[in-house]
Structure formats: C-alpha cells, structure tokens
Design a protein around this motif. Structure first.
Motif, short mmCIF file in Angstrom:
data_model
loop_
_atom_site.label_atom_id
_atom_site.label_comp_id
_atom_site.label_asym_id
_atom_site.label_seq_id
_atom_site.Cartn_x
_atom_site.Cartn_y
_atom_site.Cartn_z
N CYS A 53 -33.04 -6.62 -106.82
CA CYS A 53 -32.41 -6.19 -108.08
C CYS A 53 -33.15 -5.03 -108.73
CB CYS A 53 -32.28 -7.37 -109.04
SG CYS A 53 -33.85 -8.12 -109.51
N ASP A 54 -34.43 -4.85 -108.44
CA ASP A 54 -35.18 -3.67 -108.88
C ASP A 54 -35.10 -2.65 -107.74
OD1 ASP A 54 -37.07 -1.72 -109.53
OD2 ASP A 54 -38.53 -3.15 -110.30
N ARG A 55 -34.19 -1.69 -107.88
CA ARG A 55 -33.91 -0.76 -106.77
C ARG A 55 -35.12 0.11 -106.44
NH1 ARG A 55 -29.80 -4.06 -105.79
NH2 ARG A 55 -27.88 -3.60 -106.93
N GLN A 56 -35.88 0.53 -107.45
CA GLN A 56 -37.04 1.38 -107.19
C GLN A 56 -38.11 0.62 -106.41
OE1 GLN A 56 -38.41 3.63 -110.61
NE2 GLN A 56 -40.47 3.76 -109.79
N ARG A 57 -38.35 -0.63 -106.79
CA ARG A 57 -39.32 -1.47 -106.07
C ARG A 57 -38.86 -1.70 -104.63
NH1 ARG A 57 -42.96 -6.04 -106.42
NH2 ARG A 57 -42.27 -7.69 -105.01
N THR A 58 -37.55 -1.91 -104.45
CA THR A 58 -37.00 -2.13 -103.11
C THR A 58 -37.25 -0.92 -102.22
OG1 THR A 58 -35.28 -3.57 -104.03
CG2 THR A 58 -34.90 -2.68 -101.83
N GLU A 59 -37.10 0.27 -102.76
CA GLU A 59 -37.38 1.48 -101.98
C GLU A 59 -38.85 1.57 -101.62
OE1 GLU A 59 -35.71 5.20 -103.30
OE2 GLU A 59 -34.06 4.16 -104.34
N GLN A 60 -39.72 1.23 -102.58
CA GLN A 60 -41.15 1.35 -102.33
C GLN A 60 -41.64 0.33 -101.30
OE1 GLN A 60 -43.58 0.85 -105.84
NE2 GLN A 60 -45.38 1.75 -104.89
N LEU A 61 -41.20 -0.92 -101.43
CA LEU A 61 -41.69 -1.97 -100.55
C LEU A 61 -41.01 -1.96 -99.18
CD1 LEU A 61 -42.24 -5.34 -102.49
CD2 LEU A 61 -43.94 -3.88 -101.43
N PHE A 62 -39.70 -1.73 -99.19
CA PHE A 62 -38.92 -1.90 -97.96
C PHE A 62 -38.38 -0.59 -97.39
CE2 PHE A 62 -38.69 -5.94 -100.20
CZ PHE A 62 -38.91 -6.86 -99.18
N ASN A 63 -38.63 0.52 -98.07
CA ASN A 63 -38.09 1.81 -97.63
C ASN A 63 -36.57 1.70 -97.43
OD1 ASN A 63 -38.14 4.53 -96.91
ND2 ASN A 63 -38.38 4.06 -94.72
N PHE A 64 -35.92 1.09 -98.41
CA PHE A 64 -34.49 0.80 -98.32
C PHE A 64 -33.84 1.22 -99.63
CE2 PHE A 64 -30.78 -2.04 -98.63
CZ PHE A 64 -30.23 -1.94 -97.36
N GLN A 65 -33.01 2.25 -99.56
CA GLN A 65 -32.32 2.72 -100.77
C GLN A 65 -30.97 2.04 -100.86
OE1 GLN A 65 -30.43 6.80 -101.39
NE2 GLN A 65 -32.33 7.04 -102.56
N TYR A 66 -30.77 1.33 -101.96
CA TYR A 66 -29.52 0.59 -102.12
C TYR A 66 -28.88 0.94 -103.45
CZ TYR A 66 -26.09 -3.14 -102.28
OH TYR A 66 -24.91 -3.83 -102.34
N ARG A 67 -27.60 1.26 -103.40
CA ARG A 67 -26.82 1.54 -104.59
C ARG A 67 -25.47 0.83 -104.45
NH1 ARG A 67 -31.17 2.95 -105.31
NH2 ARG A 67 -32.01 4.90 -106.19
N ILE A 68 -25.00 0.22 -105.53
CA ILE A 68 -23.68 -0.41 -105.51
C ILE A 68 -22.63 0.68 -105.67
CG2 ILE A 68 -22.15 -2.01 -106.72
CD1 ILE A 68 -24.58 -3.63 -107.48
N GLU A 69 -21.63 0.69 -104.78
CA GLU A 69 -20.62 1.75 -104.79
C GLU A 69 -19.27 1.27 -105.33
OE1 GLU A 69 -21.87 4.73 -101.28
OE2 GLU A 69 -21.13 2.81 -100.55
#
Length: 405
Positions: A297-313
């Motif tokens: 749910c914290d998109r910035q943390r997800t990118e930092q920890l998992f190198n995964f950019q997620y956005r709801i479209e």
C-alpha cells in the motif's frame, strides 16, 4: 547496530505480513498482525479485504468474517490508513481519532450549521434501530448543502453519517450488499470492548510498534504511512524513546557495501528472526495480492524494497493503461515477479485472465511457472470459478506451458 541485507529486509517484510512460512490458522490472527484490512467497493475479482485474507489464509470461509464482524463483534469498521476493518480490541487506538474529530474547520462549521439534521439522524436510529442511509430523509431540514468537487457534493445524509461515524457516535452494524447499516455506537459496541482513554503519546507508542512489526523493517516515514496513517504526532521523538527503552532497535540495510540512506528500525521482538531468514529456514509461498494489500500500500516503499513500481490504472483511460484495470501483483517468495489482469464472470463461474506479465528478471523456470499457475487455480477455487480462461497472446513465453496446460 544490526546489519541486514535487502534480501533479509524483504523477507522480514513478507513474514511481517504473514505471507511466508506456515499459513495462519485463524482469521483473527491475520487481522491482529496486519492491523487493518482496507475496504474498497470494487469487486472485479473479489472485494479487496477478501483477497488480502485469501493471500494469507488460502481458501477460507467468508461466513467466518461475517461472524467476527456482525455476531461476535471482534472486528469493526473504522478509519485506519483508509476505511478499514480493524480489531475491536484496538478500540482505544481508534477512539483517539474519534475524540478529536472533526479536526477540520470546514467540517466543524458544516456540522454546526446542520445540527437539526444531526439530531434527526441520531433520533431516528435511537428510536427505530439500525438504519440504512436510504431510510433517512432530509426533507424539511433545509440543511446547508455539502459542497465538493467529487461525488459527495450535495449528499448531506451520507456526509453527516460519515462524520458521525468518524466521531464515534455511530458504527457500521451490518451490510446489505455494500450498503452500510448504521447503529448507535453505545448500543453496538460490545460490553467487553476496552474503553481506556489513552494519551496521544501512548497511542503513538502502541501504534508505531504495531506498524513496525507489520512492516518488518521501516523508516519513520514508512511507519507514519502505515496502520494509523498520518496520526503519529511527534513520531521521531517517540521512536527515540522506544529505542532508548529497548523496544525497537536501529538496523542498517547494506547493499554492496553501501548503507541505504535514512534511519531504519526493527522491533526488538523481530530482531532474532533475522537469523531465520537463510534459504534453509525460509519457507516462501507464491500468491496474488490485492491492489490494496498491506504489503504494497506504500508504493514508494514497495519500489525501494522490491524494485516493483505499481500504480492502479482504474482511472486511466483504457487506451493508456499499461497493464490493466484491476491488476494483481504476483508475490513469489521474497520477490514481486509479475502481474495478473483477471476478471470474474460470476454468472458463468469463469475467471478470465486478460494478461499475465513477468517482471524483468523474473524466474523463467518451470518451478516458478507452476507456482504462479497454482496460485491462479487456488484463487479461482476460492472465487467459485469452475473454469479459467487465459488470453493466450498475453502470457510470458517461459510460463505459457504451465499456465495454459
């Protein structure tokens, strides 16, 4: 100073969300650990909170959730990091917000101008029992109109109900579909619910530790955005006190000899678990995540920890969508390796998979492909779908054999 690798940080985060290791056996065990289940009205596949529980429990009895909510009242609906389902035993943490609400001058003034409407709603619920919003009429009250740029503009009854809910005067006592049934909090809240009044500092002390344990390792920013999002006044001072008291410890995440920037913390009770994250003791699972899952749910943390950019479209025009309307990330052990664009046809009992995407660097092995296929099959069984149909043109080549077989 505790030192860990990004791999260990990811694994601890996944463990903190109960997404690795033995599956939890109790629904309440999951909600206690994650702190809240975000509510969302979309049901392209299933309601988000059902998906969050399924990702951790596997196929569970939906009736059990209703029993815990409406019969046993061990859970209730309130605002955590969004509108959520939360444990009733945490009522004192949420009561702090109820006591302060409304904090906005605009809302406070609107409620003041509409005291007659407020008294009418509370009187109707008190005299006639639990009510749906459609059971309430505002004719003759001529309230000051609620004005906004969104769908709530002019919805005076709905707005007043929301404000009464957030201030703790009423609670959600049931559901008819997605429609809330409202009752007086004094009548609905069970007698055993804790009612202690906590100081602001104590609320932050407790909530920060709950958030940190659910996150595994985290910076002050991560903690401030998790669980009771935005309700951590003087957080850094409280974290310093918790560190001095030994409840939490600093941790340094090192990657190729370099430390990640910022202050990172781990809860003292979780620090020993770092030694259990080596491959021999690590018990990974493969599952699909709701777009609103607590892990991401914290998109910035997800990118930092998992190198995964997620956005709801959801709100992106179809022609401009990169992945799909309601896309589920694929968690494989400690990595987010892909995305699934599914849609459930309830009348045909069919789960249609419009596309499967593999992330760059995702494993190309049959083991990974079979794990993803198994997760999709388990989701279909949970949803009651008797058939899975893939778009054959939008499946990664390395996974196609196992997904389409």
């Amino acid at each position: 100073m505790i030192v860990c690798s990004p791999l260990e940080a990811r694994r601890l985060a996944v463990l903190g969300q109960r997404l690795a290791g033995p599956r939890p056996s109790q629904l309440m065990e999951v909600v206690r650990q994650v702190g809240c289940l975000q509510l969302d009205p979309l049901s392209v596949v299933a309601r988000s909170h059902h998906l969050v529980l399924w990702s951790r429990l596997g196929r569970y009895d939906l009736a059990e959730l209703n029993r815990l909510l409406w019969d046993q009242r061990q859970l209730f609906e309130y605002w955590a990091h969004c509108a959520s389902i939360v444990p009733t035993e945490d009522f004192p943490l949420h009561h702090a917000m109820m006591r302060r609400y409304p904090s906005s001058d605009r809302i406070r003034q609107w409620i003041h101008k509409n005291q007659k409407l407020r008294r009418y709603i509370l009187g109707q619920i008190r005299r006639h029992g639990p009510r749906l919003s459609r059971d309430l009429e505002e004719d003759g009250f001529y309230p000051s109109q609620w004005v906004s740029t969104g769908w709530t503009s002019g919805r005076n009854i709905s707005r007043m109900l929301d404000f009464l809910w957030l201030s703790g005067k009423i609670m959600v006592a049931g559901r008819q579909g997605i429609q809330k049934v409202w009752d007086l909090a004094e009548r609905w809240l069970p007698a055993w619910a804790p009612r202690e009044t906590l100081t602001e500092r104590e609320v932050v002390r407790r909530a920060a530790q709950r958030a940190l344990r659910a996150l595994g390792v985290a910076t002050p920013r991560h903690i401030g955005l998790h669980f009771l999002r935005g309700r951590y006044p003087n957080l850094e001072r409280v974290l310093a006190e918790l560190e001095a008291g030994g409840q939490i410890q600093r941790v340094e995440i090192r990657e190729q000899g370099q430390a990640w920037p910022g202050l990172w913390y781990i809860h003292a009770e979780d620090a020993p678990r770092l030694g259990d994250l080596a491959d021999g003791a690590w018990a990974p699972r493969t599952t699909l995540l709701s777009p609103f899952d607590n892990l991401i749910c914290d998109r910035q943390r997800t990118e930092q920890l998992f190198n995964f950019q997620y956005r709801i479209e959801i709100y992106t025009p179809q022609a401009k969508r990169k992945y799909g309307y309601y896309v589920l990330p694929i968690l494989h052990g400690d990595q987010l390796i892909g995305r699934l664009d599914p849609e459930l046809d309830r009348t045909q009992a069919q789960l249609t998979v419009n596309a499967v995407y593999a992330e760059p660097g995702a494993p190309q092995t049959r083991t990974a492909a079979q794990a993803v296929a198994g997760a999709v099959e388990d989701l279909a069984a949970f949803l009651g779908a008797r058939k899975i149909v893939y778009n054959r043109d939008k499946v990664p080549a390395a996974w196609k054999r196992d997904l389409l077989s």
